[in-house]
Write a protein that holds these residues in place. Structure first.
Motif, PDB file in Angstrom:
ATOM      1  N   UNK A   1     -23.349 131.750  31.303  1.00 28.18           N
ATOM      2  CA  UNK A   1     -23.058 130.667  31.384  1.00 28.18           C
ATOM      3  C   UNK A   1     -22.060 129.351  31.511  1.00 28.18           C
ATOM      4  N   UNK A   2     -22.152 128.506  32.318  1.00 27.05           N
ATOM      5  CA  UNK A   2     -21.677 127.803  32.903  1.00 27.05           C
ATOM      6  C   UNK A   2     -22.236 126.247  32.936  1.00 27.05           C
ATOM      7  N   UNK A   3     -20.963 125.785  32.793  1.00 28.87           N
ATOM      8  CA  UNK A   3     -20.037 124.230  32.201  1.00 28.87           C
ATOM      9  C   UNK A   3     -20.283 123.230  33.381  1.00 28.87           C
ATOM     10  N   UNK A   4     -20.729 121.990  33.769  1.00 24.46           N
ATOM     11  CA  UNK A   4     -19.279 121.865  34.848  1.00 24.46           C
ATOM     12  C   UNK A   4     -18.573 121.116  34.191  1.00 24.46           C
ATOM     13  N   UNK A   5     -18.185 120.158  35.098  1.00 25.45           N
ATOM     14  CA  UNK A   5     -17.078 118.927  33.919  1.00 25.45           C
ATOM     15  C   UNK A   5     -17.028 117.609  33.068  1.00 25.45           C
ATOM     16  N   UNK A   6     -18.440 117.240  33.627  1.00 27.81           N
ATOM     17  CA  UNK A   6     -19.306 115.987  33.587  1.00 27.81           C
ATOM     18  C   UNK A   6     -19.589 116.515  32.016  1.00 27.81           C
ATOM     19  N   UNK A   7     -20.616 117.991  31.556  1.00 32.45           N
ATOM     20  CA  UNK A   7     -21.027 118.482  30.534  1.00 32.45           C
ATOM     21  C   UNK A   7     -19.474 118.760  29.653  1.00 32.45           C
ATOM     22  N   UNK A   8     -18.785 119.187  29.723  1.00 35.39           N
ATOM     23  CA  UNK A   8     -16.897 119.854  29.098  1.00 35.39           C
ATOM     24  C   UNK A   8     -16.386 118.306  28.840  1.00 35.39           C
ATOM     25  N   UNK A   9     -17.054 117.613  29.496  1.00 28.46           N
ATOM     26  CA  UNK A   9     -16.327 115.879  29.062  1.00 28.46           C
ATOM     27  C   UNK A   9     -17.075 115.508  27.540  1.00 28.46           C
ATOM     28  N   UNK A  10     -18.563 115.659  28.121  1.00 27.43           N
ATOM     29  CA  UNK A  10     -19.666 115.263  26.967  1.00 27.43           C
ATOM     30  C   UNK A  10     -19.275 115.794  25.401  1.00 27.43           C
ATOM     31  N   UNK A  11     -19.060 117.525  25.302  1.00 29.40           N
ATOM     32  CA  UNK A  11     -18.895 117.641  24.154  1.00 29.40           C
ATOM     33  C   UNK A  11     -17.542 117.521  23.091  1.00 29.40           C
ATOM     34  N   UNK A  12     -17.080 117.204  24.852  1.00 35.25           N
ATOM     35  CA  UNK A  12     -15.990 117.216  23.787  1.00 35.25           C
ATOM     36  C   UNK A  12     -15.722 115.630  23.508  1.00 35.25           C
TER      37      UNK A  12
ATOM     38  N   UNK B   1     -23.977 123.084  22.203  1.00 39.09           N
ATOM     39  CA  UNK B   1     -23.817 121.799  21.894  1.00 39.09           C
ATOM     40  C   UNK B   1     -24.216 120.700  23.338  1.00 39.09           C
ATOM     41  N   UNK B   2     -24.486 121.466  24.643  1.00 39.52           N
ATOM     42  CA  UNK B   2     -24.555 120.821  25.948  1.00 39.52           C
ATOM     43  C   UNK B   2     -25.811 119.369  25.757  1.00 39.52           C
ATOM     44  N   UNK B   3     -26.424 120.241  26.107  1.00 39.36           N
ATOM     45  CA  UNK B   3     -27.595 119.097  26.151  1.00 39.36           C
ATOM     46  C   UNK B   3     -27.450 117.920  24.432  1.00 39.36           C
ATOM     47  N   UNK B   4     -27.134 117.989  23.748  1.00 41.72           N
ATOM     48  CA  UNK B   4     -27.128 117.193  22.563  1.00 41.72           C
ATOM     49  C   UNK B   4     -26.008 115.938  23.505  1.00 41.72           C
ATOM     50  N   UNK B   5     -24.861 116.800  23.617  1.00 43.27           N
ATOM     51  CA  UNK B   5     -23.971 115.750  24.164  1.00 43.27           C
ATOM     52  C   UNK B   5     -24.337 114.808  25.231  1.00 43.27           C
ATOM     53  N   UNK B   6     -25.035 115.533  25.705  1.00 50.53           N
ATOM     54  CA  UNK B   6     -25.569 115.052  27.430  1.00 50.53           C
ATOM     55  C   UNK B   6     -26.517 114.101  27.065  1.00 50.53           C
ATOM     56  N   UNK B   7     -27.046 113.913  26.239  1.00 52.96           N
ATOM     57  CA  UNK B   7     -27.670 112.625  25.719  1.00 52.96           C
ATOM     58  C   UNK B   7     -27.544 111.701  25.485  1.00 52.96           C
TER      59      UNK B   7
END
Length: 466
Positions: free
Chosen positions: A261-272, A333-339
């Motif tokens: 699985x891969x997460x880009x920087x935008x997703x990583x920042x949202x999760x953080x 948590x990626x999709x929840x964090x992006x939402x």
């Protein structure tokens, strides 16, 4: 006055009366406030109508009664599972019968010798997975919504999940189906055996048909022996291109991870931002790899070396299951964090050849800049299935317009790269135009011809797919 000219209240009363002749009273819902809650799934930008009635059958015979009634009165029927879909495929049409299959939720059989499970469509994916696990077996398809989504919905959209890179998608585990056709007849397809090639593969035809050909009321599913506990590795990269290079090296090297699985920087920042997980803010891309082999530590070491060769700035292999679960938490948590970024998301589902994964991610970044939007990318990198997620404020008309335009540009980019507009979410309402572009006029003509054979009155989930 003919039936088609009858006043709405009279028509609804006639429909309700006929349905109640074969269904218990608590299985027929007509309160508008209640039926409105069944109008749509989780997709944005998808129109939904007002259902006339919602039915919740518990038996095959009750489903047959619903379809016979619908055929007699020429009322459209929209099949639904848990409504966790992301393409509007379960959205109601005005005056339809919503056929919710969530009450048909029995696991009828688990057979360790034949390695099959026989289930009703309302069984929740996670419930089945845990039940077969008690027999030392494994049902691999695991959509992100596995704690809520149903097997019937998974079959309807041919869904996938995190494990697809090794174990494949739902279609590869559906051996046979019992299907109620539009006119109420019951048809069985497929088999219980490991092999079988008698006639056309009608089972595969129904998988991914989004309820437009018939109502799945029972499924025979293939199972696998339960694999060893997987271990996970996290690799950080200074660019998405480097992470995609690592993916190519892993696959070209013959490795078979159970998850990649891969997460880009935008997703990583949202999760953080949401979960305070402490992921390095300098990470441009985070790659997660897992193995459930007899010696996962050895496999992780080999993949870690490939990641370092591709330019990974840090490689962190887990030592045990608990640490592995911690590493995977960020992805879950990626999709929840992006939402949470703007309140609403529009989740794309473009799948490209693995070798073009880097081009897709770079293209999405350009599209995000052009439209002044936050678009995070999470991907089942091992099979090239990406989920560019457009974050926007639904209350802002201009931002909503830009979100829709960016969504379309991402799908166009996917096709340009030799990919497909959907890898696992389905077409529904959201991608009808794009399916026509992908498969062309002859393909659409053939699809419509198949639809006419099974549903000549166009009663089943009308307005979806094409």
């Amino acid at each position: 006055m003919s039936r088609t000219e009858a006043a709405p209240d009279q028509a609804l009363g006639d429909l309700t009366e006929r349905l109640l002749a074969g269904l218990p009273a608590d299985a027929v819902l007509t309160d508008p406030d209640v039926t409105a809650s069944y109008a749509h799934d989780m997709a944005s930008f998808c129109p939904a109508g007002a259902p006339a009635v919602v039915v919740l059958p518990r038996t095959v015979e009750q489903v047959q009664h619903v379809m016979r009634t619908a055929t007699a009165l020429r009322v459209p029927v929209v099949p639904q599972g848990a409504r966790t879909g992301l393409s509007g495929g379960a959205n109601a049409s005005d005056g339809c019968i919503v056929l919710s299959l969530t009450k048909m939720d029995r696991i009828l059989e688990i057979n360790p010798v034949d390695r099959i499970a026989v289930v009703e469509p309302g069984v929740v994916n996670a419930t089945l997975s845990r039940a077969v696990g008690e027999h030392g077996l494994y049902y691999p398809p695991d959509p992100s919504s596995w704690e809520m989504c149903t097997i019937g919905g998974n079959i309807g959209t041919a869904s996938g999940g995190l494990c697809c890179v090794k174990y494949g998608v739902t279609a590869e585990y559906v051996l046979g189906l019992d299907v109620v056709l539009a006119d109420g007849r019951l048809m069985s397809t497929g088999r219980r055996t490991a092999k079988g090639v008698a006639g056309y593969d009608l089972t595969r035809l129904f998988v991914g048909s989004e309820g437009s050909l018939g109502i799945v009321v029972r499924a025979v599913l293939a199972l696998r022996p339960k694999p060893p506990q997987q271990l996970v590795l996290a690799a950080e990269f200074a660019s998405a291109a480097a992470a995609c290079d690592a993916v190519c090296r892993i696959m070209a090297g013959g490795h078979v991870p159970s998850l990649l699985e891969l997460m880009d920087r935008t997703t990583v920042a949202a999760v953080n931002s949401m979960a305070k997980m402490g992921l390095p803010e300098t990470t441009e891309a985070l790659l997660l790899a897992a193995f459930d082999t007899p010696d996962p530590a050895s496999d992780l070491a080999a993949v870690g070396a490939l990641c370092e060769a591709a330019g990974a700035t840090q490689v962190v292999p887990a030592d045990d299951a608990a640490e592995s679960e911690l590493l995977l938490q960020a992805r879950r948590l990626s999709l929840t964090a992006l939402e949470a970024v703007r309140g609403v998301t529009m989740i794309d589902d473009v799948c490209v050849p693995r070798s073009r994964l880097g081009d897709l991610i770079e293209g999405v970044e350009r599209i995000a800049g052009k439209h002044r939007l936050t678009i995070g990318v999470v991907a089942h990198a091992g099979d090239g299935n990406t989920h560019p997620t457009v974050c926007f404020d639904a209350a802002d008309p201009d931002e909503s317009r830009r979100a829709r335009e960016s969504f379309d540009e991402i799908m166009a980019l996917g096709l340009e790269l030799g990919g497909t507009i959907t890898g696992e979410h389905g077409v529904g309402v959201l991608k009808k135009e794009w399916m026509a572009r992908e498969i062309g006029p002859v393909g659409i003509e053939m699809q419509r011809g198949i639809k006419r054979v099974f549903d000549p009155l166009d009663l089943l989930n009308p307005g979806k797919l094409f």
